[in-house]
Design an enzyme around this catalytic site. Structure first.
Site, short mmCIF file in Angstrom:
data_model
loop_
_atom_site.label_atom_id
_atom_site.label_comp_id
_atom_site.label_asym_id
_atom_site.label_seq_id
_atom_site.Cartn_x
_atom_site.Cartn_y
_atom_site.Cartn_z
N GLY A 1 33.64 39.86 45.00
CA GLY A 1 33.59 39.28 43.67
C GLY A 1 33.38 37.78 43.69
CD GLU A 2 37.18 36.43 45.07
OE1 GLU A 2 36.55 37.37 45.60
OE2 GLU A 2 38.36 36.53 44.70
#
Length: 393
Positions: free
Chosen positions: A37-38
């Site tokens: 996600g990051e």
């Protein structure tokens, strides 16, 4: 607590020792993004740096295997990529000795003590970008508030996703003059175009997509869908559980009521309900939806990505538990691009109304799309904040 932390790092060292040393060029930027996600979130900013500073080296470390693979998919050949060595001090130190970095950018919430202290030791400015703090993480950090306060004091800037996140970092002791709101990078990620799902016939129907459904809201959603099958003969449904292991529970519910359905993986269309038992296709189904419900909001999970269907011009419905994305939720509600429901009955009635009233559906969907477009440009804001630091060395 330091003793236990050191013990943990010692236990993990044999695994880290097997990882190959990443290629690191001197004088660049070090970006740490924990997981998939990051890595996705920071990708627009990294592409912006590559475009405007093509000769500036970038080193990206990531914690998880999925994040590592995604980083290679996005940037392979353009930047250096390595596995983050679990905050083991001498491994981190080696990164900084070899890199002579201009800046360290940490994405979202990754407050690794040795990473931060080592950057400070080498005189490298530290930035927390796309910074967020969920209520759960805040409760965990609060136990060691004094420790985190001292770490946060070492950051040159903390660039928060929202005013809510800014207040949470201030509560933990971050210096007020260094905490600013630049917005969420997820708005820069969203594309207005998406490929329709493969082998999914269009036809004369109205499609409702229940995305990222969580266990404690499954029954409410399934009961609403079954009721709507009777009330609207054009209604079709795609039910996408947040985790694939919930497919069997959904199947059991439908089987017990004799409701025909199909699995996405079967390649067949049976009945008017499809269970999305694949990964990575939810956005494609949002793209052909008439109405979208975003899960994790009818039970206290905190909610999932509201922006994903909104940018595609789909009217968005969600429940009251949106504490993981409060600003996007409030912004969509205020702009008229989303509708809030509090229970299964309200969910059913709201969907029924939207399916019947095409003009209302289109109006809400367009407002949702315009809201997301108005929030873009976060990469540019972050770039402007850190530019003096990365060009002064």
């Amino acid at each position: 607590m330091p003793f236990l932390y050191d013990l943990l790092l010692k236990a993990i060292r044999p695994i880290v020792n097997k990882w190959p040393l990443p290629r690191i060029e001197e004088g660049g930027i070090y970006v740490h993004a924990a997981s998939l996600g990051e890595v996705n979130a920071i990708s627009p900013f990294i592409h912006l740096i590559i475009q405007r500073h093509p000769d500036m080296p970038i080193f990206l470390s990531t914690f998880t295997e999925t994040g590592y693979r995604r980083a290679h998919d996005l940037f392979d050949g353009d930047i250096a990529i390595g596995r983050f060595p679990y905050d083991i001090k001498d491994k981190i130190d080696e990164f900084f000795r070899r890199g002579n970095f201009r800046a360290l950018l940490i994405v979202e919430t990754e407050l690794w003590p040795n990473l931060i202290l080592t950057a400070k030791k080498y005189g490298v400015p530290i930035f927390l970008v796309n910074a967020r703090l969920s209520p759960r993480t805040l409760r965990r950090y609060r136990v060691l508030k004094s420790k985190f306060s001292s770490l946060l004091s070492l950051f040159s800037l903390i660039l928060a996703q929202s005013e809510t996140d800014r207040r949470r970092y201030l509560y933990l002791g971050a210096p007020p003059e260094r905490v600013r709101v630049t917005g969420s990078l997820k708005f820069d990620l969203m594309n207005e175009e998406v490929e329709p799902p493969e082998n999914f016939p269009s036809g004369n129907r109205r499609l409702v997509v229940f995305g990222s459904v969580r266990p404690k809201e499954e029954e409410l959603i399934l009961k609403a869908a079954v009721s709507l099958l009777r009330k609207n003969p054009e209604a079709h449904f795609v039910i996408a559980p947040r985790h694939i292991d919930r497919v069997q529970a959904i199947r059991k519910f439908l089987d017990s009521r004799g409701i025909p359905y199909s699995l996405r993986t079967s390649g067949e269309i049976r009945g008017r309900i499809m269970i999305l038992d694949t990964l990575g296709e939810l956005r494609n189904f949002y793209g052909v939806a008439d109405v979208a419900f975003v899960g994790g909001t009818l039970a206290p999970y905190g909610g999932h990505n509201l922006v994903e269907p909104a940018i595609l011009g789909v009217p968005v419905i969600f429940g009251p538990h949106y504490f993981n994305t409060p600003d996007a939720a409030r912004g969509l509600l205020k702009s008229g691009g989303a509708l809030l429901v509090h229970n299964g009955e309200e969910l059913e009635e709201t969907i029924l109304t939207l399916l019947r009233e095409e003009n209302l559906r289109q109006k809400i969907g367009e407002r949702a799309r315009k809201y997301v477009l108005s929030r873009r440009g976060v990469s540019e804001k972050i770039y402007r904040e850190i530019l003096p630091y990365i060009t002064s060395k």
